[in-house]
Design a protein around this motif. Structure first.
Motif, PDB file in Angstrom:
ATOM      1  N   UNK A 288       0.526  12.811  45.786  1.00 55.17           N
ATOM      2  CA  UNK A 288       1.108  12.239  47.008  1.00 55.17           C
ATOM      3  C   UNK A 288       1.018  13.169  48.216  1.00 55.17           C
ATOM      4  N   UNK A 289       1.191  14.460  47.999  1.00 50.64           N
ATOM      5  CA  UNK A 289       1.164  15.390  49.128  1.00 50.64           C
ATOM      6  C   UNK A 289      -0.252  15.615  49.648  1.00 50.64           C
ATOM      7  N   UNK A 290      -1.250  15.588  48.767  1.00 53.27           N
ATOM      8  CA  UNK A 290      -2.627  15.661  49.237  1.00 53.27           C
ATOM      9  C   UNK A 290      -2.961  14.423  50.071  1.00 53.27           C
ATOM     10  N   UNK A 291      -2.524  13.250  49.624  1.00 56.77           N
ATOM     11  CA  UNK A 291      -2.820  12.012  50.345  1.00 56.77           C
ATOM     12  C   UNK A 291      -2.202  12.036  51.742  1.00 56.77           C
ATOM     13  N   UNK A 292      -0.937  12.423  51.816  1.00 54.24           N
ATOM     14  CA  UNK A 292      -0.247  12.476  53.106  1.00 54.24           C
ATOM     15  C   UNK A 292      -0.918  13.492  54.031  1.00 54.24           C
ATOM     16  N   UNK A 293      -1.213  14.662  53.494  1.00 50.63           N
ATOM     17  CA  UNK A 293      -1.807  15.723  54.308  1.00 50.63           C
ATOM     18  C   UNK A 293      -3.208  15.347  54.777  1.00 50.63           C
ATOM     19  N   UNK A 294      -4.006  14.801  53.871  1.00 46.25           N
ATOM     20  CA  UNK A 294      -5.378  14.422  54.239  1.00 46.25           C
ATOM     21  C   UNK A 294      -5.365  13.346  55.332  1.00 46.25           C
ATOM     22  N   UNK A 295      -4.500  12.345  55.171  1.00 46.02           N
ATOM     23  CA  UNK A 295      -4.448  11.256  56.141  1.00 46.02           C
ATOM     24  C   UNK A 295      -4.090  11.782  57.537  1.00 46.02           C
TER      25      UNK A 295
ATOM     26  N   UNK B 130      -5.673  25.525  64.351  1.00 50.58           N
ATOM     27  CA  UNK B 130      -5.174  25.626  62.973  1.00 50.58           C
ATOM     28  C   UNK B 130      -3.654  25.529  62.941  1.00 50.58           C
ATOM     29  N   UNK B 131      -2.998  26.227  63.871  1.00 45.61           N
ATOM     30  CA  UNK B 131      -1.539  26.195  63.911  1.00 45.61           C
ATOM     31  C   UNK B 131      -1.026  24.810  64.300  1.00 45.61           C
ATOM     32  N   UNK B 132      -1.773  24.120  65.152  1.00 47.43           N
ATOM     33  CA  UNK B 132      -1.395  22.752  65.505  1.00 47.43           C
ATOM     34  C   UNK B 132      -1.463  21.852  64.275  1.00 47.43           C
ATOM     35  N   UNK B 133      -2.467  22.073  63.435  1.00 38.67           N
ATOM     36  CA  UNK B 133      -2.595  21.297  62.202  1.00 38.67           C
ATOM     37  C   UNK B 133      -1.418  21.571  61.268  1.00 38.67           C
ATOM     38  N   UNK B 134      -1.020  22.833  61.168  1.00 40.73           N
ATOM     39  CA  UNK B 134       0.122  23.183  60.326  1.00 40.73           C
ATOM     40  C   UNK B 134       1.405  22.556  60.860  1.00 40.73           C
ATOM     41  N   UNK B 135       1.536  22.484  62.172  1.00 40.45           N
ATOM     42  CA  UNK B 135       2.709  21.845  62.771  1.00 40.45           C
ATOM     43  C   UNK B 135       2.752  20.362  62.404  1.00 40.45           C
TER      44      UNK B 135
ATOM     45  N   UNK C  27       1.519  19.093  59.686  1.00 38.78           N
ATOM     46  CA  UNK C  27       1.881  19.023  58.269  1.00 38.78           C
ATOM     47  C   UNK C  27       3.378  19.244  58.073  1.00 38.78           C
ATOM     48  N   UNK C  28       3.983  20.087  58.891  1.00 39.09           N
ATOM     49  CA  UNK C  28       5.429  20.296  58.817  1.00 39.09           C
ATOM     50  C   UNK C  28       6.150  18.967  59.028  1.00 39.09           C
ATOM     51  N   UNK C  29       5.668  18.185  59.983  1.00 37.44           N
ATOM     52  CA  UNK C  29       6.269  16.877  60.250  1.00 37.44           C
ATOM     53  C   UNK C  29       6.085  15.927  59.080  1.00 37.44           C
ATOM     54  N   UNK C  30       5.085  16.200  58.244  1.00 39.06           N
ATOM     55  CA  UNK C  30       4.832  15.355  57.070  1.00 39.06           C
ATOM     56  C   UNK C  30       5.522  15.904  55.817  1.00 39.06           C
ATOM     57  N   UNK C  31       6.305  16.969  55.992  1.00 44.10           N
ATOM     58  CA  UNK C  31       7.065  17.502  54.872  1.00 44.10           C
ATOM     59  C   UNK C  31       6.502  18.747  54.243  1.00 44.10           C
ATOM     60  N   UNK C  32       5.319  19.199  54.692  1.00 43.93           N
ATOM     61  CA  UNK C  32       4.708  20.408  54.142  1.00 43.93           C
ATOM     62  C   UNK C  32       5.184  21.584  54.994  1.00 43.93           C
ATOM     63  N   UNK C  33       6.448  21.912  54.864  1.00 43.13           N
ATOM     64  CA  UNK C  33       7.050  22.986  55.649  1.00 43.13           C
ATOM     65  C   UNK C  33       6.775  24.345  55.027  1.00 43.13           C
ATOM     66  N   UNK C  34       7.119  25.391  55.761  1.00 41.75           N
ATOM     67  CA  UNK C  34       6.951  26.735  55.207  1.00 41.75           C
ATOM     68  C   UNK C  34       7.801  26.911  53.959  1.00 41.75           C
ATOM     69  N   UNK C  35       9.016  26.372  53.998  1.00 39.99           N
ATOM     70  CA  UNK C  35       9.902  26.482  52.841  1.00 39.99           C
ATOM     71  C   UNK C  35       9.323  25.742  51.644  1.00 39.99           C
ATOM     72  N   UNK C  36       8.735  24.563  51.895  1.00 39.51           N
ATOM     73  CA  UNK C  36       8.147  23.797  50.798  1.00 39.51           C
ATOM     74  C   UNK C  36       6.926  24.505  50.241  1.00 39.51           C
ATOM     75  N   UNK C  37       6.122  25.102  51.108  1.00 41.85           N
ATOM     76  CA  UNK C  37       4.959  25.857  50.637  1.00 41.85           C
ATOM     77  C   UNK C  37       5.392  27.037  49.776  1.00 41.85           C
ATOM     78  N   UNK C  38       6.452  27.726  50.179  1.00 40.07           N
ATOM     79  CA  UNK C  38       6.959  28.847  49.384  1.00 40.07           C
ATOM     80  C   UNK C  38       7.477  28.362  48.029  1.00 40.07           C
TER      81      UNK C  38
END
Length: 244
Positions: free
Chosen positions: A85-92, A144-149, A151-162
């Motif tokens: 699910x997280x790959x699908x959300x991130x890829x989209x 790259x940082x804009x892309x990470x931002x 992903x944060x909105x999609x739930x892939x936060x720094x805390x979740x990555x850790x």
């Protein structure tokens, strides 16, 4: 130029999952083992395949306490449920808003099943880390940082990555001594992947010469099941072909 230099990153990144399928197939079929043994596939070669796979996935010491093993299995189950699910959300999101970053993150990468998810999630996290701070991506840092931002909105936060990174480490490094850290430099990882690919190319090619049954090749990941035959025009529903 050597053959190793011709290998694309996609080919190399796809190799661990293919080796995992191959090793599973050999390990669960006496018929396959016997056929390969006639061409020199020994317990030592099988162990080497696992060692090379462990090296690229970060796993070092196979000795573990029962508690460690239980925790590792739980981590694998959770990663298996997390990647799809997280790959699908991130890829989209990335493909729509940050196509160049999407191409980088998902090149040769897809959700895997079982232990394969450990490798796929590790690769995903490594690439997000590269978007964040890899020196070789300095020229695209803002994008790259804009892309990470995004992903944060999609739930892939720094805390979740850790949190997920800890699950990967738990699944990979059972009982590994603290000083046995993984050399994660790009050159070292590529060298490990090239060695793994060489092992796989050797034995997969050998397997194709001695194994003729399609179901055995499918078990080794060297053939795919045939898709159910499309309904013939005017044919009755439910009479499609079976997978082979």
């Amino acid at each position: 130029m050597s053959n190793a230099e011709h290998l694309s990153r996609q080919t190399l990144e796809e190799t661990p999952a293919r080796v995992l399928a191959f090793l599973r197939g050999v390990g669960t079929s006496a018929v396959i083992r016997t056929a390969l043994a006639g061409r020199g596939y020994s317990s030592e070669e099988h162990a080497q395949g696992w060692e090379l796979l462990h090296r690229v996935s970060g796993y070092r010491d196979p000795r573990a306490t029962p508690t460690d093993a239980t925790d590792a299995q739980k981590a694998i189950v959770e990663l298996d449920a997390w990647d799809e699910p997280n790959f699908r959300v991130s890829r989209a999101a990335l493909e729509r808003l940050h196509p160049e970053q999407a191409a980088f993150v998902f090149e040769g990468l897809s959700a895997q099943v079982g232990a394969g998810a450990v490798l796929s999630v590790c690769t995903f996290l490594d690439r997000l880390d590269a978007l964040e701070s890899a020196p070789e991506r300095i020229t695209t840092r803002d994008a790259d940082h804009a892309a990470l931002t995004t992903l944060v909105k999609r739930g892939i936060t720094s805390a979740e990555r850790m949190r997920v990174r800890k699950l990967v480490q738990m699944a990979q490094a059972i009982g590994a001594p603290a000083e046995a850290e993984i050399d994660s430099t790009a050159d070292a990882r590529r060298a490990d992947l090239v060695a793994l690919r060489a092992w796989f190319d050797d034995w997969s090619e050998t397997a194709r010469t001695v194994i003729t049954r399609r179901d055995h090749l499918i078990r080794l990941g060297l053939a795919k099941r045939k898709k159910a035959a499309k309904r013939a025009e005017g044919g009755e529903e439910g009479k499609g072909g079976t997978e082979g």
